[in-house]
Design a protein around this motif. Sequence first.
Motif, PDB file in Angstrom:
ATOM      1  N   ASP A 194       0.834  -1.203   0.000  1.00 36.33           N
ATOM      2  CA  ASP A 194       0.000   0.000   0.000  1.00 36.33           C
ATOM      3  C   ASP A 194       0.872   1.258   0.000  1.00 36.33           C
ATOM      4  OD1 ASP A 194      -1.669   2.220   0.907  1.00 36.33           O
ATOM      5  OD2 ASP A 194      -3.171   0.703   1.407  1.00 36.33           O
ATOM      6  N   PRO A 195       0.750   2.118  -1.010  1.00 32.02           N
ATOM      7  CA  PRO A 195       1.618   3.306  -1.079  1.00 32.02           C
ATOM      8  C   PRO A 195       1.499   4.234   0.125  1.00 32.02           C
ATOM      9  CG  PRO A 195       0.472   2.969  -3.168  1.00 32.02           C
ATOM     10  CD  PRO A 195      -0.140   2.020  -2.191  1.00 32.02           C
ATOM     11  N   LYS A 196       0.308   4.351   0.704  1.00 35.07           N
ATOM     12  CA  LYS A 196       0.166   5.294   1.823  1.00 35.07           C
ATOM     13  C   LYS A 196       0.865   4.771   3.078  1.00 35.07           C
ATOM     14  CE  LYS A 196      -4.551   3.874   3.221  1.00 35.07           C
ATOM     15  NZ  LYS A 196      -4.779   2.886   2.154  1.00 35.07           N
ATOM     16  N   TYR A 197       0.804   3.461   3.327  1.00 34.72           N
ATOM     17  CA  TYR A 197       1.516   2.917   4.481  1.00 34.72           C
ATOM     18  C   TYR A 197       3.021   2.906   4.237  1.00 34.72           C
ATOM     19  CZ  TYR A 197      -3.142   1.458   5.973  1.00 34.72           C
ATOM     20  OH  TYR A 197      -4.471   1.451   6.335  1.00 34.72           O
ATOM     21  N   HIS A 198       3.422   2.658   2.997  1.00 30.99           N
ATOM     22  CA  HIS A 198       4.843   2.735   2.663  1.00 30.99           C
ATOM     23  C   HIS A 198       5.381   4.130   2.942  1.00 30.99           C
ATOM     24  CE1 HIS A 198       8.131   3.640  -0.249  1.00 30.99           C
ATOM     25  NE2 HIS A 198       8.601   2.508   0.231  1.00 30.99           N
ATOM     26  N   ALA A 199       4.622   5.159   2.575  1.00 29.66           N
ATOM     27  CA  ALA A 199       5.057   6.540   2.816  1.00 29.66           C
ATOM     28  C   ALA A 199       5.187   6.818   4.308  1.00 29.66           C
ATOM     29  CB  ALA A 199       4.074   7.517   2.172  1.00 29.66           C
ATOM     30  N   VAL A 200       4.265   6.279   5.095  1.00 27.54           N
ATOM     31  CA  VAL A 200       4.342   6.444   6.552  1.00 27.54           C
ATOM     32  C   VAL A 200       5.605   5.771   7.092  1.00 27.54           C
ATOM     33  CG1 VAL A 200       3.279   5.775   8.739  1.00 27.54           C
ATOM     34  CG2 VAL A 200       1.860   6.705   6.914  1.00 27.54           C
ATOM     35  N   ALA A 201       5.883   4.563   6.612  1.00 28.41           N
ATOM     36  CA  ALA A 201       7.069   3.842   7.074  1.00 28.41           C
ATOM     37  C   ALA A 201       8.345   4.595   6.740  1.00 28.41           C
ATOM     38  CB  ALA A 201       7.103   2.442   6.449  1.00 28.41           C
ATOM     39  N   VAL A 202       8.434   5.118   5.532  1.00 34.49           N
ATOM     40  CA  VAL A 202       9.614   5.892   5.132  1.00 34.49           C
ATOM     41  C   VAL A 202       9.789   7.103   6.046  1.00 34.49           C
ATOM     42  CG1 VAL A 202      10.586   7.327   3.299  1.00 34.49           C
ATOM     43  CG2 VAL A 202       9.593   5.094   2.745  1.00 34.49           C
ATOM     44  N   ALA A 203       8.685   7.787   6.343  1.00 36.71           N
ATOM     45  CA  ALA A 203       8.753   8.966   7.207  1.00 36.71           C
ATOM     46  C   ALA A 203       9.180   8.590   8.616  1.00 36.71           C
ATOM     47  CB  ALA A 203       7.395   9.665   7.233  1.00 36.71           C
ATOM     48  N   ARG A 204       8.670   7.489   9.138  1.00 34.51           N
ATOM     49  CA  ARG A 204       9.058   7.060  10.492  1.00 34.51           C
ATOM     50  C   ARG A 204      10.546   6.742  10.554  1.00 34.51           C
ATOM     51  NH1 ARG A 204       5.655   2.201  12.527  1.00 34.51           N
ATOM     52  NH2 ARG A 204       6.608   2.737  14.531  1.00 34.51           N
ATOM     53  N   LEU A 205      11.037   6.053   9.529  1.00 29.24           N
ATOM     54  CA  LEU A 205      12.440   5.642   9.543  1.00 29.24           C
ATOM     55  C   LEU A 205      13.387   6.810   9.298  1.00 29.24           C
ATOM     56  CD1 LEU A 205      11.793   2.323   7.683  1.00 29.24           C
ATOM     57  CD2 LEU A 205      12.934   2.492   9.917  1.00 29.24           C
ATOM     58  N   ALA A 206      12.864   7.918   8.813  1.00 23.81           N
ATOM     59  CA  ALA A 206      13.683   9.117   8.614  1.00 23.81           C
ATOM     60  C   ALA A 206      13.853   9.914   9.898  1.00 23.81           C
ATOM     61  CB  ALA A 206      13.056  10.007   7.538  1.00 23.81           C
ATOM     62  N   GLN A 207      13.051   9.606  10.919  1.00 23.75           N
ATOM     63  CA  GLN A 207      13.143  10.342  12.179  1.00 23.75           C
ATOM     64  C   GLN A 207      14.338   9.866  12.994  1.00 23.75           C
ATOM     65  OE1 GLN A 207       9.509  10.222  14.465  1.00 23.75           O
ATOM     66  NE2 GLN A 207       8.257  10.185  12.611  1.00 23.75           N
ATOM     67  N   PRO A 208      14.990  10.754  13.714  1.00 22.92           N
ATOM     68  CA  PRO A 208      16.027  10.322  14.651  1.00 22.92           C
ATOM     69  C   PRO A 208      15.422   9.382  15.687  1.00 22.92           C
ATOM     70  CG  PRO A 208      16.077  12.698  14.348  1.00 22.92           C
ATOM     71  CD  PRO A 208      14.823  12.207  13.686  1.00 22.92           C
ATOM     72  N   GLN A 209      16.218   8.456  16.146  1.00 22.50           N
ATOM     73  CA  GLN A 209      15.698   7.421  17.038  1.00 22.50           C
ATOM     74  C   GLN A 209      15.063   8.001  18.293  1.00 22.50           C
ATOM     75  OE1 GLN A 209      18.336   4.155  17.798  1.00 22.50           O
ATOM     76  NE2 GLN A 209      17.312   3.591  19.687  1.00 22.50           N
ATOM     77  N   ASP A 210      15.645   9.012  18.891  1.00 18.64           N
ATOM     78  CA  ASP A 210      15.125   9.527  20.149  1.00 18.64           C
ATOM     79  C   ASP A 210      13.836  10.344  19.967  1.00 18.64           C
ATOM     80  OD1 ASP A 210      17.250  12.481  20.636  1.00 18.64           O
ATOM     81  OD2 ASP A 210      16.352  11.611  18.845  1.00 18.64           O
ATOM     82  N   LEU A 211      13.472  10.653  18.709  1.00 16.20           N
ATOM     83  CA  LEU A 211      12.239  11.372  18.458  1.00 16.20           C
ATOM     84  C   LEU A 211      11.147  10.463  17.921  1.00 16.20           C
ATOM     85  CD1 LEU A 211      13.609  14.626  16.747  1.00 16.20           C
ATOM     86  CD2 LEU A 211      13.001  14.266  19.147  1.00 16.20           C
ATOM     87  N   ARG A 212      11.487   9.213  17.605  1.00 12.49           N
ATOM     88  CA  ARG A 212      10.550   8.322  16.974  1.00 12.49           C
ATOM     89  C   ARG A 212       9.447   7.933  17.934  1.00 12.49           C
ATOM     90  NH1 ARG A 212      14.335   4.415  15.185  1.00 12.49           N
ATOM     91  NH2 ARG A 212      15.263   5.994  13.893  1.00 12.49           N
TER      92      ARG A 212
END
Length: 215
Positions: A194-212
């Motif tokens: 699903d493109p919308k969930y993929h986009a969410v995953a990419v955004a989450r993984l772009a966050q610094p670990q301590d802000l995730r």
Amino acid sequence: MSRIVQGNCLEVMPTFPTDSVDFILTDPPYLVNYKDRTGRSIAGDVAGDWLGPAFAQMHRVLREDAFCVSFYGWQAVDQFMAAWRAAGFRIVGHLVFAKSYSSSSRFLKYQHESAYLLTKGRPAMPASPLADVLPWKYTGNRYHPTQKPVECLRPLVESFSPARGIVLDPFAGSGSTCVAARDAGRRYLGIELDPKYHAVAVARLAQPQDLRIAA
């Protein structure tokens, strides 16, 4: 080589080399035609024609003497069992995640999630085995209708994959397995249809670990 790919895992996994990943941790559709309170649904959650081909590919790409943990829908456990065994996996354990709340109430209050521990080959016994009953943390399902908590996935990653190993999730959803792998110092490969969930995953993984936000 960590990455999360948008696409059908039945098309993406055949491009991976044989024996190329160290651990698989996945939460495939449960085959229950699930819809949450807001109407969100999951692709592939009605018919299980993808089950056999998907787990056959997972078995191929997993290295010898390694582990796979798969969540499953208890209503379709016969289909999941058949697919795992046909692919060549050995069923070596069962995990129960106890909830402090009920997801729904019918004949019983549903207060747990469950997964099977599978192996390809015969991996060595762990020195300190993980308990087969573990606590569950509610995520609020902010990112995905069946979102799994990173806090529950990370111990699985740490127990069943080597340091700097590659963790694969062919049904990555909002990326919780990939976040858990990254936080545990592993590399990850995720696939999400699903493109919308993929986009969410990419955004989450772009966050610094301590802000995730754990999910």
